[in-house]
Design a protein around this motif. Structure first.
Motif, PDB file in Angstrom:
ATOM      1  N   TRP B 155     127.421  90.127 -26.710  1.00 53.80           N
ATOM      2  CA  TRP B 155     126.912  89.434 -25.522  1.00 53.80           C
ATOM      3  C   TRP B 155     127.128  87.925 -25.622  1.00 53.80           C
ATOM      4  O   TRP B 155     127.635  87.285 -24.708  1.00 53.80           O
ATOM      5  CB  TRP B 155     125.432  89.757 -25.328  1.00 53.80           C
ATOM      6  CG  TRP B 155     124.888  89.210 -24.046  1.00 53.80           C
ATOM      7  CD1 TRP B 155     124.864  89.806 -22.828  1.00 53.80           C
ATOM      8  CD2 TRP B 155     124.303  87.907 -23.851  1.00 53.80           C
ATOM      9  NE1 TRP B 155     124.304  88.973 -21.891  1.00 53.80           N
ATOM     10  CE2 TRP B 155     123.961  87.810 -22.487  1.00 53.80           C
ATOM     11  CE3 TRP B 155     124.052  86.829 -24.696  1.00 53.80           C
ATOM     12  CZ2 TRP B 155     123.359  86.662 -21.954  1.00 53.80           C
ATOM     13  CZ3 TRP B 155     123.465  85.677 -24.157  1.00 53.80           C
ATOM     14  CH2 TRP B 155     123.122  85.612 -22.804  1.00 53.80           C
ATOM     15  N   ASN B 159     129.093  85.174 -23.212  1.00 51.92           N
ATOM     16  CA  ASN B 159     128.110  84.495 -22.366  1.00 51.92           C
ATOM     17  C   ASN B 159     127.606  83.253 -23.091  1.00 51.92           C
ATOM     18  O   ASN B 159     127.628  83.192 -24.319  1.00 51.92           O
ATOM     19  CB  ASN B 159     126.907  85.406 -22.058  1.00 51.92           C
ATOM     20  CG  ASN B 159     127.271  86.547 -21.143  1.00 51.92           C
ATOM     21  OD1 ASN B 159     127.402  86.382 -19.930  1.00 51.92           O
ATOM     22  ND2 ASN B 159     127.458  87.727 -21.719  1.00 51.92           N
ATOM     23  N   SER B 171     128.821  83.300 -17.736  1.00 48.66           N
ATOM     24  CA  SER B 171     129.883  83.998 -18.446  1.00 48.66           C
ATOM     25  C   SER B 171     130.882  82.980 -18.978  1.00 48.66           C
ATOM     26  O   SER B 171     131.175  81.981 -18.327  1.00 48.66           O
ATOM     27  CB  SER B 171     130.580  84.973 -17.499  1.00 48.66           C
ATOM     28  OG  SER B 171     131.745  85.477 -18.106  1.00 48.66           O
TER      29      SER B 171
END
Lengths: 211, 454
Positions: B155, B159, B171
């Motif tokens: 993640w 991000n 993002s």
């Protein structure tokens, strides 16, 4: 492994990630003339800078205020090509040096008038004490040399006005410092201390860094 | 009590049961994803006599083959990678064995794709032209395919969180970038400290051991490469090599900052250590995260035992015992084992120094003694700022002063050769040389260095 993230301080000139739309019309003028400013305004929008920095470079939650530009033009171009913070890189195919020059002129033209605090004169001795007492050194090192937690800020590469703006509303992991806890005068003192620090020697002159 | 911390546990009630559980435990622990297991042998089991004529046996051990990616999914990953203009490999805990390191090099070179190493293990040589860890954000922003290999935190790879008070998530990848995950962690998630991180919405998830999947992925990639793509890859490789050189140079310039400072910069300390060990068969058995990753940025890591990797879970107190354990493993190979030891970490289990001295485990310990934990300080400052309390008290609970800890005396008291605290960078090299002489004699030694925070 939890990510700590790197504090990008004033170099976090996030220009957005819309690289697919980054091809702007070729610009002719690099100075602050009318056509340069107009071209710069257009390139600023088409390159996607507005997504993070706002239409007038005033900054958003995703990117810092960059009007007026916190770096001189050559340093700004270098940073845009290989940013060290969270900003994506923009190659010359995405935004040319000429376009960056025009964007630079545009950002200077729309900069708000300087605040009263920007003209303060600092006391370096007091600034050194404050730098340690306020914990700036914990991320930036005791001589502002930088670390994985914060970039080198001694000596600072940017103007006091840019530091003042950034410290009040940083965009990276650095906490915001309001005037309640660090006054404009105290920041001027810290800036003066950091300005007094010698720049690092080139790595090429240090044998241990060439092994 | 320990069930949340282990992959499997058992409390066998008979000797035969213990025998079978021990074999099962070994198999479970060493099958990816590898994790600790626990067996409880109560005192009756340990102390009761074996009955005459008891028919006891140890069952045959057959190692379980590691889970390998489904062939169709692997072929699809290969297709994406070969077709991509800017593929990126992101690694974390890939290389379980030397074969993992070699496989990753082969995959990266076949594709001429950059590798961003999160360094959970020693995955990829630091000076390889395709190691682009130091320009990771640029590579991620430019990628059209990202393959995470045993990547614990996918993640945060794609991000970014900006701002502390009202954080904004954005993002970091282009729209349409394909995300692929190959990890055995998808087969078994159990954690009481959330080290699985935030959920990553990938396009293709392969639940398999990445190292075991590398050979089939490499084969699939090679089958799909055309001559045209080879030319494209060669051009890409040349550009990546130039960018790698530039990033390494930028790293050295950053290391020069504060070179002669006192307390000593972590870049200077790392460089001084490297100067003394680079011609040895060395092994760094400590996490580099808290010294701004300088060893990984400045040293030439290229063997699987050159780096122990990270502990995972962000545990404090793991470093010192792990280093002694790794030094014990290295002893029979005659490697010069080095640990850059965080001061706060050593406060949790300092007795391990005595263990190293008692068992004559050769280990060079260089203290990163910044006299603080320096961990949650920014958050404390944010809250103090928000509540208008002033920020000068934010370091309470985070610093190790008043009194400052004399780690040299602590180590000497445990039977180690120890010097320090050293605050002048010019004194470092001779102290490290003296300590290495002790380590080469078969004993542990400690050099206490007063350092910058990170």
């Amino acid at each position: 492994m939890r990510s700590l993230g790197v504090v990008a301080l004033v170099f976090a000139l996030t220009l957005g990630s819309q690289r697919a739309t980054a091809q702007a019309p070729a610009a002719k003028s690099g100075d602050a003339g009318t056509s340069g400013v107009a071209n710069g305004k257009r390139a600023f929008a088409t390159a996607g800078c507005v997504a993070c920095h706002g239409r007038q470079g005033e900054g958003t939650a995703s990117g810092i205020q960059i009007a007026p530009p916190p770096l001189e033009l050559p340093a700004l171009i270098n940073y845009v090509r290989e940013p060290t913070g969270k900003m994506p890189p923009f190659g010359s195919g995405a935004v040319s040096d000429q376009q960056l020059s025009d964007i630079y002129a545009f950002l200077k033209s729309v900069a708000p008038p300087p605040s009263a605090g920007e003209s303060l004169t600092g006391n370096g001795d007091n600034g050194k004490k404050l730098f340690l007492a306020y914990g700036c050194f914990e991320c930036h090192g005791r001589q502002g040399a930088g670390a994985s937690t914060g970039p080198r800020i001694g000596p600072p590469a940017i103007s006091f006005a840019a530091v003042l703006r950034y410290v009040r509303a940083p965009s990276g992991q650095m906490p915001p410092y309001t005037t309640k806890v660090v006054s404009d005068q105290e920041l001027a003192d810290i800036y003066t201390y950091l300005k007094s620090l010698p720049p690092p020697s080139p790595a090429a002159d240090i044998p241990l860094l060439n092994q | 009590m320990i069930r949340d911390y282990v992959k499997w546990d058992d409390r066998p009630v008979s000797l035969q049961g213990f025998s079978e559980s021990a074999v099962r435990a070994y198999k479970i622990a060493t099958t990816p994803p590898m994790m600790p297991v626990a067996l409880v042998a109560d005192h009756e089991l340990q102390e009761y006599a074996v009955a005459d004529g008891a028919n006891l046996s140890v069952p045959k051990l057959t190692m379980t083959s590691p889970p390998v990616g489904d062939s169709g999914a692997v072929a699809e990953v290969a297709r994406l990678l070969v077709a991509a203009e800017n593929p990126v490999l992101v690694t974390d805990r890939v290389a379980r064995t030397p074969a993992g390191l070699a496989g990753l090099i082969e995959l990266a070179e076949t594709l001429q794709a950059p590798v961003l190493d999160r360094n959970g293990r020693m995955n990829f040589p630091t000076r390889h032209p395709l190691n682009h860890t130091e320009r990771g954000s640029a590579a991620i922003a430019n990628a059209d395919v990202i393959v995470g290999l045993e990547l614990t935190d996918f993640w945060s790879t794609v991000n970014a969180v900006q701002g502390q008070v009202n954080p904004v998530v954005r993002s970091t990848v282009k729209p349409g970038t394909k995300l692929v995950s190959i990890t055995a962690n998808d087969l078994y998630i159990k954690s009481n400290y959330q080290d699985f991180q935030r959920y990553a919405a990938v396009d293709l998830a392969i639940a398999a051991d990445a190292e075991a999947t590398l050979p089939s992925l490499i084969d699939a990639v090679k089958r799909q490469i055309t001559d045209d793509r080879k030319h494209t890859f060669a051009d890409r490789g040349a550009k990546l090599a130039a960018a790698h050189t530039q990033a390494m140079k930028a790293g050295r310039e950053a290391a020069a900052s504060g070179w002669d400072a006192s307390p000593i910069s972590t870049a200077r300390m790392s460089s001084e250590i490297w100067a003394q060990i680079k011609d040895e068969d060395w092994s760094l058995v400590s996490n580099c995260q808290f010294v701004s990753r300088w060893p990984l940025r400045l040293w030439d890591f290229n063997k699987h035992y050159h780096y122990i990797g990270a502990e995972g879970g962000y545990g404090v107190g793991y470093g010192a015992p792990a280093a002694v354990g790794a030094a014990l493993a290295n002893r029979k190979h005659g490697r010069l084992t080095v640990s850059i030891q965080n001061d706060g970490d050593l406060m949790f289990a300092p007795g391990v120094l005595w263990t190293a001295a008692h068992h004559r485990i050769p280990l060079l310990i260089v203290m990163h003694n910044n006299r603080a934990y320096h961990q949650e300080l920014m958050q404390v400052q944010i809250m103090a700022d928000r509540h208008n309390r002033g920020i000068t008290n934010a370091s309470i609970g985070s610093v190790l002063v008043d009194p400052a800890i004399d780690y040299s005396k602590l180590a000497q008291g445990m039977g180690l050769h120890a010097e320090g605290p050293i605050s002048d960078p010019k004194d470092l090299a001779p102290a490290i040389r003296r300590a290495i002489a002790v380590v080469k004699g078969g004993d542990p030694a400690l050099v206490d260095v007063l350092t910058q925070p990170r």
